[in-house]
Structure formats: structure tokens, C-alpha cells
Design an enzyme around this catalytic site. Structure first.
Site: not given
Ligand code: 3PY
Ligand code: MG
Length: 252
Positions: A44, A69, A147
Site C-alpha cells: 500500500h 509486506r 483480512e
Molecule cells: C488492514 O487493516 O487491512 C491491514 O492490512 C493493516 O496492515
Molecule cells: Mg489490508
């Protein structure tokens, strides 16, 4: 970086931050702040592959372990980060045990995985390949992000995958994926976080989470979460300047 994996998988809390500013100066300043580790955010940010090595090098100058990452699951991205000398990788959006196994395979050399051998910075540009091969599987950290709703549904199979060190919760994406974004979804999100933390604990894995501030780190530590990524260099730059300007304007 020696001892990094042991420290992150041990019982004590570790605190790092994301590096999102694509310049070694920002990494050096962030490393000098005394964090346990940095995580260069290739997913990101506007950091490109050619920059990763310089940013890892900048962290190394301060003896601060830098993981990366990666932008996705491709083994080539994981190899690029590790060949640059990263202390580990954080792989986003892992939703199935098969994806977790593929991350292990890309991170570990045979017989544990299928990472390719190359003369990158990590192996002293080829001069220290035997030494690197002898230590990489034991010293590199693999953290995977849970996630998505699918990842939550498959959590018990994912945490059982051997070779994964840290189960890392991305609360932002997770909240959107399970329909719990915003204040109205707090309870649903927190229950999902507790479920992931409990599953990780039951499987003997370390659990980590992203927090924008330190405000509720104590609360999540009580759930057994020990690995924290707190904000980012960009976030702290903005917050620090905003606080400074507010204080300067109000000063009597
Ligand atoms: C999220 O909160 O989606 C993340 O990837 C945080 O690192
Ligand atoms: Mg994320």
C-alpha cells in the site's frame, strides 16, 4: 537479522511500524526511533521493487530488522524481498490453507519449501550462499495476514499450516470484508479479531495486528496478541506535525 524470528515468536510484545515513504532517509529516521522492527510496505505505498533493497539497507545501518509486506502472493515478490535481505515477509490477504502453504513454499528453501537460490544481497551477492542457505529457513519470519471473510471462515485450517510464524490481523480489510466497517460494526469486528487470536493461540502461533495508535494495545494484549504494527512513518509524520502545530498555535 540474527534473533529476529525468535524475538517475534517469543512471549514478549514486539512493536514495529510500516515504512510507506519511499526514501531511505525516512527509513533511517524511523529505525532510529528504537522500534523492534520495521515493515516496508510494498502493498500500500508507491515503493517499487528497485527501492526495496535500498530501504532494507537503510534499516540495516541502524541494526533494525526490516521485513517487507509484499503486494500479493506471487513467489517472485516474496523472493525479491528476501533476496534484498529482508528479515521476513508479511503476505497480505491469505484466505485459504493452500495460499498459506504457498507462502511457506516461497519463503523457505528445500526441503521445507521451493525458494530459489540466487546471488542477491541477502547472500552477500553470492559470496555467502552456503552460510545464508544454512540459516535462512530458521531465521526468516513469515507472517500472513487474515483480512477477508473467507480467511476468517478458514481460520482453523490456516493456523495449522506448518512454517507460518505469525497470524497477522488486518482490521481495515477484515472490517470491510465481513461488513463491519465503521463504528456500527465494532462488536462484529472485535469478535472476529478474538476468534482469530484464539485460533492462533490454540495452534501455538503468534498473533499480530495492525493498530493505528497505541490506545488499545493493552486490550488486545490481554487476548494474547503480541506482535504489533503501529501506524506508519507517513501517519506519524502527519500526526506529529499536526500536534506540534496545534500546540504552537495554542502556546501562551
Ligand atoms: C488492514 O487493516 O487491512 C491491514 O492490512 C493493516 O496492515
Ligand atoms: Mg489490508
Amino acid at each position: 537479522m540474527k534473533g529476529f524470528r525468535e524475538k517475534c515468536t517469543g512471549p514478549n510484545r514486539v512493536v514495529g511500524t510500516f515504512c510507506a515513504i519511499p526514501h531511505p532517509v525516512a527509513v533511517e529516521v524511523t529505525a532510529a526511533a528504537g522500534l523492534d522492527f520495521l515493515c516496508i510496505d510494498w502493498e500500500h505505498s508507491q515503493i517499487g521493487r528497485e527501492r526495496i533493497e535500498d530501504l532494507v539497507r537503510a534499516a540495516d545501518v541502524h541494526g533494525t530488522p526490516a521485513m517487507v509486506r509484499v503486494p500479493g502472493h506471487a513467489p517472485e515478490w516474496i523472493a525479491a524481498a528476501l533476496d534484498a535481505g529482508a528479515a521476513g515477509v508479511l503476505v497480505p490477504r491469505i484466505s485459504t490453507a493452500a495460499q498459506a502453504k504457498s507462502a511457506v513454499s516461497a519463503t523457505r528453501y528445500p526441503p521445507l519449501g521451493e525458494r530459489g537460490v540466487g546471488p542477491g544481497r541477502a547472500s552477500g551477492y553470492g559470496y555467502r550462499i552456503p552460510d545464508y542457505l544454512a540459516s535462512a529457513n530458521e531465521s526468516l519470519l513469515l507472517a500472513i495476514q487474515i483480512e477477508t471473510a473467507e480467511g476468517l471462515a478458514n481460520i482453523d485450517e490456516i493456523v495449522a499450516v506448518e512454517g507460518v510464524d505469525v497470524i497477522f490481523i488486518g482490521p481495515g480489510d477484515l472490517s470491510v470484508s465481513i461488513g463491519a466497517f465503521g463504528p456500527g460494526g465494532t462488536e462484529k469486528l472485535e469478535s472476529a479479531i478474538r476468534q482469530i487470536a484464539a485460533a492462533a493461540r490454540a495452534a501455538g502461533k503468534v498473533c499480530g495486528i495492525f493498530r493505528p495508535t497505541a490506545e488499545d494495545v493493552g486490550k488486545w494484549s490481554a487476548e494474547g496478541i503480541t506482535f504489533y504494527l503501529l501506524g506508519s512513518d507517513a501517519v506519524f509524520l502527519g500526526a506529529g506535525l499536526a500536534a506540534g502545530a496545534t500546540a504552537a498555535r495554542a502556546a501562551k
